[in-house]
Design an enzyme around this catalytic site. Structure first.
Site, PDB file in Angstrom:
ATOM      1  N   ASP A 130     -56.327  67.532  25.260  1.00  0.00           N
ATOM      2  CA  ASP A 130     -55.942  68.150  23.989  1.00  0.00           C
ATOM      3  C   ASP A 130     -56.346  69.623  23.959  1.00  0.00           C
ATOM      4  O   ASP A 130     -57.368  70.010  24.535  1.00  0.00           O
ATOM      5  CB  ASP A 130     -56.627  67.440  22.817  1.00  0.00           C
ATOM      6  CG  ASP A 130     -56.054  66.058  22.558  1.00  0.00           C
ATOM      7  OD1 ASP A 130     -54.907  65.804  22.951  1.00  0.00           O
ATOM      8  OD2 ASP A 130     -56.769  65.231  21.959  1.00  0.00           O
ATOM      9  N   GLN A 159     -49.707  74.665  22.000  1.00  0.00           N
ATOM     10  CA  GLN A 159     -49.489  74.750  20.557  1.00  0.00           C
ATOM     11  C   GLN A 159     -48.485  75.865  20.252  1.00  0.00           C
ATOM     12  O   GLN A 159     -48.723  77.024  20.588  1.00  0.00           O
ATOM     13  CB  GLN A 159     -50.828  75.020  19.858  1.00  0.00           C
ATOM     14  CG  GLN A 159     -51.853  73.930  20.156  1.00  0.00           C
ATOM     15  CD  GLN A 159     -53.224  74.217  19.570  1.00  0.00           C
ATOM     16  OE1 GLN A 159     -53.686  73.522  18.694  1.00  0.00           O
ATOM     17  NE2 GLN A 159     -53.881  75.250  20.062  1.00  0.00           N
ATOM     18  N   ARG A 180     -47.641  68.570  26.906  1.00  0.00           N
ATOM     19  CA  ARG A 180     -47.331  68.030  25.580  1.00  0.00           C
ATOM     20  C   ARG A 180     -47.177  69.220  24.639  1.00  0.00           C
ATOM     21  O   ARG A 180     -48.097  70.032  24.492  1.00  0.00           O
ATOM     22  CB  ARG A 180     -48.445  67.124  25.063  1.00  0.00           C
ATOM     23  CG  ARG A 180     -48.183  66.625  23.616  1.00  0.00           C
ATOM     24  CD  ARG A 180     -49.474  66.308  22.888  1.00  0.00           C
ATOM     25  NE  ARG A 180     -50.131  65.140  23.433  1.00  0.00           N
ATOM     26  CZ  ARG A 180     -51.425  64.863  23.253  1.00  0.00           C
ATOM     27  NH1 ARG A 180     -52.193  65.707  22.569  1.00  0.00           N
ATOM     28  NH2 ARG A 180     -51.959  63.783  23.780  1.00  0.00           N
ATOM     29  N   GLY A 184     -49.517  72.714  16.403  1.00  0.00           N
ATOM     30  CA  GLY A 184     -50.857  73.275  16.283  1.00  0.00           C
ATOM     31  C   GLY A 184     -51.495  72.932  14.956  1.00  0.00           C
ATOM     32  O   GLY A 184     -50.829  72.942  13.924  1.00  0.00           O
ATOM     33  N   ALA A 185     -52.813  72.637  14.995  1.00  0.00           N
ATOM     34  CA  ALA A 185     -53.470  72.132  13.787  1.00  0.00           C
ATOM     35  C   ALA A 185     -54.771  72.852  13.449  1.00  0.00           C
ATOM     36  O   ALA A 185     -55.571  72.342  12.681  1.00  0.00           O
ATOM     37  CB  ALA A 185     -53.754  70.635  13.955  1.00  0.00           C
ATOM     38  N   HIS A 230     -43.004  65.317  14.242  1.00  0.00           N
ATOM     39  CA  HIS A 230     -42.483  64.379  13.247  1.00  0.00           C
ATOM     40  C   HIS A 230     -41.355  65.021  12.440  1.00  0.00           C
ATOM     41  O   HIS A 230     -40.798  64.392  11.542  1.00  0.00           O
ATOM     42  CB  HIS A 230     -43.587  63.962  12.276  1.00  0.00           C
ATOM     43  CG  HIS A 230     -44.803  63.418  12.959  1.00  0.00           C
ATOM     44  ND1 HIS A 230     -45.899  64.195  13.246  1.00  0.00           N
ATOM     45  CD2 HIS A 230     -45.071  62.185  13.434  1.00  0.00           C
ATOM     46  CE1 HIS A 230     -46.790  63.453  13.863  1.00  0.00           C
ATOM     47  NE2 HIS A 230     -46.322  62.246  14.002  1.00  0.00           N
ATOM     48  N   ARG A 292     -55.418  66.192   9.645  1.00  0.00           N
ATOM     49  CA  ARG A 292     -54.159  65.521   9.299  1.00  0.00           C
ATOM     50  C   ARG A 292     -53.774  65.818   7.848  1.00  0.00           C
ATOM     51  O   ARG A 292     -52.604  66.014   7.539  1.00  0.00           O
ATOM     52  CB  ARG A 292     -54.290  64.012   9.509  1.00  0.00           C
ATOM     53  CG  ARG A 292     -54.549  63.586  10.936  1.00  0.00           C
ATOM     54  CD  ARG A 292     -53.400  63.873  11.896  1.00  0.00           C
ATOM     55  NE  ARG A 292     -53.251  65.245  12.324  1.00  0.00           N
ATOM     56  CZ  ARG A 292     -53.989  65.837  13.260  1.00  0.00           C
ATOM     57  NH1 ARG A 292     -54.956  65.179  13.859  1.00  0.00           N
ATOM     58  NH2 ARG A 292     -53.750  67.086  13.605  1.00  0.00           N
TER      59      ARG A 292
END
Length: 309
Positions: A130, A159, A180, A184-185, A230, A292
């Site tokens: 990650d 990201q 992957r 980005g978070a 998503h 999240r």
């Protein structure tokens, strides 16, 4: 503004201790977290398998403080890999380098990751590393690229909200590293990341097309990549690009988070796509849960009310 607030909470130990005492906290977090134990997480993977989905298991934890904690995290991931092998589950593992000791000793971190990648390769599995905040990007990519010289069973996360990501994608493809792609978070300054969602979306699509195919002047890639989203628009554009390229549905995969947009997960499987669900578990679930909520502000107020009841 709300996004920045939840990202701040994800780093606040004081807030974490306070909210974890709320009787509804764990119940609400279970929307996004598979549980606190490996047994609970494996149960989720089995259910996903029955639904035709793949998984990647993330034993939550980051920014460990001692070499011993990092080694315990490595050993926990070894147990996860052994359980996957024993039960023949369609799952990889996902991990963060700060959980393996990046903040303490880069050499120990490299060795911890090497042990996991070597074992995963021997058993025919895969390690997805990650990406964390931008302060770790260069070191993370360097460690992955070094390991990729000896092992195929390691991949990187890119990201899309970072300006630098296009060059990083090209370099990773040159080094034959599977990617992957996600949006980005983390909370990044506008000097490093696109501040507007529309720009992040366009960069995501640009990077997705770069990963799935090459055009004149771009780097050739025939690697298996993972498109993590998503967003219905991103999904449809990915499907369209793959169709135009004549890619088979087993030549790439969609990745989605556990508990998010389950209808799309089911729909893509029914259409014959490979769908891998990111399944986090463990006692250190609070920072992940806050990130999240930061990504989905519409659910934030409902979640907080539920936790505080």
């Amino acid at each position: 503004m709300l996004r920045q607030f939840f990202l701040y909470l994800s780093r606040s130990k004081k807030t974490q201790r306070w909210l974890l005492k709320a009787p509804g906290a764990q119940r609400v977090a279970r929307q996004f977290v598979a549980g606190e134990t490996l047994a609970q997480a494996l149960g989720v993977v089995r259910k996903l398998q029955q639904q035709g989905m793949l998984a990647t298991l993330d034993h939550l934890g980051e920014n460990v403080r001692t070499v011993e904690e990092a080694r315990r995290a490595r050993d926990a991931y070894l147990e996860i890999l052994k359980a996957i092998l024993s039960e023949r589950l369609p799952s990889t593992i996902s991990l963060k380098l700060t959980q393996l000791g990046m903040d303490i000793s880069e050499s120990d971190c490299r060795e911890n990751l090497r042990v996991l990648v070597e074992f995963a390769e021997q058993m025919g599995d895969f390690v997805e590393v990650d990406m964390e905040g931008s302060a770790y990007t260069d070191r993370t990519l360097e460690i992955i690229a070094d390991l990729r010289k000896r092992y195929r069973a390691v991949g990187a996360v890119i990201q899309a909200y970072l300006y630098r990501s296009e060059e990083d994608v090209k370099e990773l493809m040159r080094r034959k590293v599977s990617v992957r792609l996600c949006k980005g978070a983390y909370n990044e300054p506008s000097t490093l990341a696109f501040p507007n969602k529309a720009d992040v979306d366009e960069n995501f699509l640009r990077l997705m097309r770069l990963l799935l195919h090459s055009t004149p002047g771009q780097v050739e890639s025939r690697l298996y990549h993972r498109i993590a989203t998503h967003d219905p628009r991103m999904i449809e554009e990915t499907r369209r690009a793959a169709t135009q390229l004549g890619l088979l549905k087993n030549q790439f995969e969609f990745q989605m988070l556990y508990g998010v947009n389950r209808e799309w997960q089911k729909r893509l499987v029914e259409q014959g796509h490979r769908v891998r669900i990111y399944v986090p578990f463990g006692k250190e679930w609070f920072p992940y849960f806050m990130r999240r909520l930061a990504e989905r502000p519409a659910n934030a107020w409902f979640a907080l009310k539920s936790m505080l009841r």
